[in-house]
Design a protein around this motif. Structure first.
Motif, PDB file in Angstrom:
ATOM      1  N   ILE A 145       0.855  -1.186   0.000  1.00  0.00           N
ATOM      2  CA  ILE A 145       0.000   0.000   0.000  1.00  0.00           C
ATOM      3  C   ILE A 145       0.893   1.239   0.000  1.00  0.00           C
ATOM      4  CG2 ILE A 145      -1.740   1.318   1.287  1.00  0.00           C
ATOM      5  CD1 ILE A 145      -2.676  -1.400   2.461  1.00  0.00           C
ATOM      6  N   LEU A 146       0.783   2.033  -1.058  1.00  0.00           N
ATOM      7  CA  LEU A 146       1.485   3.316  -1.121  1.00  0.00           C
ATOM      8  C   LEU A 146       0.500   4.391  -0.683  1.00  0.00           C
ATOM      9  CD1 LEU A 146       3.897   5.131  -1.986  1.00  0.00           C
ATOM     10  CD2 LEU A 146       2.841   5.232  -4.261  1.00  0.00           C
ATOM     11  N   SER A 147       0.770   5.015   0.455  1.00  0.00           N
ATOM     12  CA  SER A 147      -0.175   6.019   0.962  1.00  0.00           C
ATOM     13  C   SER A 147       0.414   7.422   0.868  1.00  0.00           C
ATOM     14  CB  SER A 147      -0.583   5.705   2.403  1.00  0.00           C
ATOM     15  OG  SER A 147       0.494   5.843   3.310  1.00  0.00           O
ATOM     16  N   GLY A 148      -0.464   8.348   0.483  1.00  0.00           N
ATOM     17  CA  GLY A 148      -0.088   9.754   0.398  1.00  0.00           C
ATOM     18  C   GLY A 148      -0.961  10.600   1.297  1.00  0.00           C
ATOM     19  N   ALA A 149      -0.852  11.900   1.146  1.00  0.00           N
ATOM     20  CA  ALA A 149      -1.513  12.838   2.062  1.00  0.00           C
ATOM     21  C   ALA A 149      -3.018  12.631   2.157  1.00  0.00           C
ATOM     22  CB  ALA A 149      -1.206  14.280   1.642  1.00  0.00           C
ATOM     23  N   GLY A 150      -3.628  12.170   1.051  1.00  0.00           N
ATOM     24  CA  GLY A 150      -5.081  12.011   1.028  1.00  0.00           C
ATOM     25  C   GLY A 150      -5.627  11.020   2.032  1.00  0.00           C
ATOM     26  N   ILE A 151      -4.792  10.076   2.513  1.00  0.00           N
ATOM     27  CA  ILE A 151      -5.274   9.105   3.493  1.00  0.00           C
ATOM     28  C   ILE A 151      -5.410   9.748   4.873  1.00  0.00           C
ATOM     29  CG2 ILE A 151      -3.072   8.151   4.307  1.00  0.00           C
ATOM     30  CD1 ILE A 151      -4.320   5.347   4.164  1.00  0.00           C
ATOM     31  N   THR A 204      -6.226  13.168   5.402  1.00  0.00           N
ATOM     32  CA  THR A 204      -7.030  14.396   5.486  1.00  0.00           C
ATOM     33  C   THR A 204      -8.223  14.219   6.430  1.00  0.00           C
ATOM     34  OG1 THR A 204      -8.138  13.753   3.428  1.00  0.00           O
ATOM     35  CG2 THR A 204      -6.354  15.342   3.247  1.00  0.00           C
ATOM     36  N   ASP A 205      -8.775  12.996   6.511  1.00  0.00           N
ATOM     37  CA  ASP A 205      -9.881  12.748   7.450  1.00  0.00           C
ATOM     38  C   ASP A 205      -9.424  12.859   8.911  1.00  0.00           C
ATOM     39  OD1 ASP A 205     -11.678  12.412   5.434  1.00  0.00           O
ATOM     40  OD2 ASP A 205     -12.000  10.257   5.728  1.00  0.00           O
ATOM     41  N   SER A 206      -8.113  12.833   9.122  1.00  0.00           N
ATOM     42  CA  SER A 206      -7.572  13.010  10.473  1.00  0.00           C
ATOM     43  C   SER A 206      -7.286  14.479  10.782  1.00  0.00           C
ATOM     44  CB  SER A 206      -6.279  12.190  10.631  1.00  0.00           C
ATOM     45  OG  SER A 206      -6.555  10.807  10.547  1.00  0.00           O
ATOM     46  N   ILE A 256      -5.354  16.510   8.840  1.00  0.00           N
ATOM     47  CA  ILE A 256      -4.057  16.962   8.320  1.00  0.00           C
ATOM     48  C   ILE A 256      -4.253  17.363   6.860  1.00  0.00           C
ATOM     49  CG2 ILE A 256      -1.668  16.316   7.833  1.00  0.00           C
ATOM     50  CD1 ILE A 256      -1.889  14.242  10.080  1.00  0.00           C
ATOM     51  N   PRO A 257      -4.047  18.632   6.507  1.00  0.00           N
ATOM     52  CA  PRO A 257      -4.286  19.068   5.127  1.00  0.00           C
ATOM     53  C   PRO A 257      -3.278  18.451   4.169  1.00  0.00           C
ATOM     54  CG  PRO A 257      -3.248  20.833   6.381  1.00  0.00           C
ATOM     55  CD  PRO A 257      -3.559  19.736   7.360  1.00  0.00           C
ATOM     56  N   ASP A 258      -3.699  18.232   2.919  1.00  0.00           N
ATOM     57  CA  ASP A 258      -2.736  17.758   1.930  1.00  0.00           C
ATOM     58  C   ASP A 258      -1.965  18.950   1.379  1.00  0.00           C
ATOM     59  OD1 ASP A 258      -4.420  18.978   0.148  1.00  0.00           O
ATOM     60  OD2 ASP A 258      -4.931  17.175  -0.965  1.00  0.00           O
ATOM     61  N   TYR A 259      -1.044  18.671   0.465  1.00  0.00           N
ATOM     62  CA  TYR A 259      -0.163  19.721  -0.049  1.00  0.00           C
ATOM     63  C   TYR A 259      -0.537  20.167  -1.449  1.00  0.00           C
ATOM     64  CZ  TYR A 259       2.642  18.334   3.928  1.00  0.00           C
ATOM     65  OH  TYR A 259       3.062  18.046   5.198  1.00  0.00           O
ATOM     66  N   ARG A 260      -0.923  19.201  -2.288  1.00  0.00           N
ATOM     67  CA  ARG A 260      -1.103  19.525  -3.704  1.00  0.00           C
ATOM     68  C   ARG A 260      -2.549  19.454  -4.169  1.00  0.00           C
ATOM     69  NH1 ARG A 260       3.943  17.841  -3.213  1.00  0.00           N
ATOM     70  NH2 ARG A 260       5.527  18.979  -4.370  1.00  0.00           N
ATOM     71  N   THR A 311      -0.400  17.851  12.919  1.00  0.00           N
ATOM     72  CA  THR A 311       0.142  16.519  12.642  1.00  0.00           C
ATOM     73  C   THR A 311       0.314  15.675  13.895  1.00  0.00           C
ATOM     74  OG1 THR A 311       1.261  17.344  10.669  1.00  0.00           O
ATOM     75  CG2 THR A 311       2.052  15.261  11.567  1.00  0.00           C
ATOM     76  N   LEU A 312       0.949  16.232  14.925  1.00  0.00           N
ATOM     77  CA  LEU A 312       1.238  15.437  16.114  1.00  0.00           C
ATOM     78  C   LEU A 312       0.027  15.284  17.027  1.00  0.00           C
ATOM     79  CD1 LEU A 312       4.861  16.561  17.073  1.00  0.00           C
ATOM     80  CD2 LEU A 312       4.100  14.800  15.479  1.00  0.00           C
ATOM     81  N   ARG A 313      -1.037  16.042  16.743  1.00  0.00           N
ATOM     82  CA  ARG A 313      -2.267  15.912  17.540  1.00  0.00           C
ATOM     83  C   ARG A 313      -3.292  15.016  16.855  1.00  0.00           C
ATOM     84  NH1 ARG A 313      -0.884  21.465  18.687  1.00  0.00           N
ATOM     85  NH2 ARG A 313      -2.023  22.282  16.891  1.00  0.00           N
ATOM     86  N   ALA A 314      -3.017  14.642  15.629  1.00  0.00           N
ATOM     87  CA  ALA A 314      -3.984  13.889  14.824  1.00  0.00           C
ATOM     88  C   ALA A 314      -4.107  12.444  15.305  1.00  0.00           C
ATOM     89  CB  ALA A 314      -3.574  13.908  13.359  1.00  0.00           C
ATOM     90  N   GLU A 315      -5.266  11.876  15.058  1.00  0.00           N
ATOM     91  CA  GLU A 315      -5.541  10.471  15.374  1.00  0.00           C
ATOM     92  C   GLU A 315      -5.786   9.707  14.080  1.00  0.00           C
ATOM     93  OE1 GLU A 315      -5.516   8.973  18.314  1.00  0.00           O
ATOM     94  OE2 GLU A 315      -5.080  10.794  19.468  1.00  0.00           O
ATOM     95  N   PRO A 316      -5.445   8.412  14.050  1.00  0.00           N
ATOM     96  CA  PRO A 316      -5.719   7.615  12.848  1.00  0.00           C
ATOM     97  C   PRO A 316      -7.207   7.610  12.523  1.00  0.00           C
ATOM     98  CG  PRO A 316      -4.328   6.406  14.398  1.00  0.00           C
ATOM     99  CD  PRO A 316      -4.812   7.626  15.119  1.00  0.00           C
ATOM    100  N   ASN A 317      -7.526   7.487  11.244  1.00  0.00           N
ATOM    101  CA  ASN A 317      -8.921   7.456  10.815  1.00  0.00           C
ATOM    102  C   ASN A 317      -9.295   6.067  10.284  1.00  0.00           C
ATOM    103  OD1 ASN A 317      -8.415   7.347   7.882  1.00  0.00           O
ATOM    104  ND2 ASN A 317      -7.667   9.447   8.128  1.00  0.00           N
TER     105      ASN A 317
END
Length: 249
Positions: free
Chosen positions: A10-16, A18-20, A22-26, A66-72
């Motif tokens: 599984i290759l994961s990027g910022a989009g995985i 965002t529900d937590s 954390i904004p994406d970049y692009r 980022t460091l306050r985020a929880e897994p979704n």
């Protein structure tokens, strides 16, 4: 792997993430589109030569979600797949550590771009917890130096202008070539060399599934392209694979 089950990469990027929160970049509302100047804060040459850039970067880290985020739900779905006995390896472009926080063993996660959860000295390479450095910033140190050698501290992430760790990249290539199913999720597949892994997987005979809101350059190579929201689409996909694996025992 031992059990002859197909390897899922599984290759994961910022989009995985965002529900937590954390904004994406692009993406359409991504950080680089909203504030092009922000890119300087994570560009190695600017960071190393400009104390003002470093000061702003520490403010950004201090205020980051980022460091306050929880897994979704998507992170948890990967863990369920792994716990179902399916050989899973995650290659992530993210630096948030949420795959591990969700319960995926560290050895099964390759962090291509490093981790925001640690700070590293650019001179002596000592690593320490990011919270330790942020506590110093909150206490008034605008650009906290390394406590061992006085060198410049940065997050243990790969900045623009830095090379990826060749060992991590080599492991990612090996896993990609060995995978029977390769899922690219929440990534634009535009940042090399990570993006090329999707093509390499397809070349080596893996079934390629792309789960992403926007088109990617590798969609034509994919066996399946999913445009549904990641928080529901990835759990549906991976839970289906886990059920098939259970039925095949």
């Amino acid at each position: 792997m031992g059990n002859n089950r197909p390897l899922v990469a599984i290759l994961s990027g910022a989009g995985i993430s965002t529900d937590s929160g954390i904004p994406d970049y692009r993406g359409p509302k991504g950080l680089w589109r909203r504030d092009p100047e922000a890119e300087k804060l994570v560009t190695y040459d600017h960071y190393m030569t400009d104390p003002e850039i470093r000061r702003r970067a520490w403010v950004m880290r201090r205020d980051s979600q980022t460091l306050r985020a929880e897994p979704n739900a998507a992170h948890h779905a990967v863990v369920r797949l792994e716990r179902a006995g399916v050989p899973v390896r995650v290659i992530t472009q993210n630096v948030d550590g949420l795959h591990q926080l969700a319960g995926l063993p560290k050895r099964k996660v390759l962090e291509l771009h490093g981790t925001a959860r640690e700070a590293v000295c650019t001179r002596c390479h000592r690593r320490s917890g990011m919270q330790e450095a942020l506590d110093r910033v909150r206490a008034g140190e605008e650009d906290p130096p390394c406590q061992d050698c006085g060198g410049i501290l940065k997050s243990a992430t790969v900045m623009f202008g830095q090379r990826l760790d060749p060992v991590v990249l080599g492991d990612a290539m090996a896993i990609t070539k060995a995978s029977q199913l390769f899922v690219a999720v929440g990534t634009s597949l535009r940042v090399q060399p990570a993006a090329s892994l999707a093509g390499i997987a397809a070349e080596h005979g893996a079934r390629l599934v792309i789960v992403n809101a926007e088109p990617t350059p590798y969609d034509d190579l994919a066996d399946e392209v999913v445009r549904e929201p990641i928080g529901s689409a990835l759990p549906a996909l991976l839970d289906g694979i886990a059920q098939e694996a259970g039925a095949g025992r």
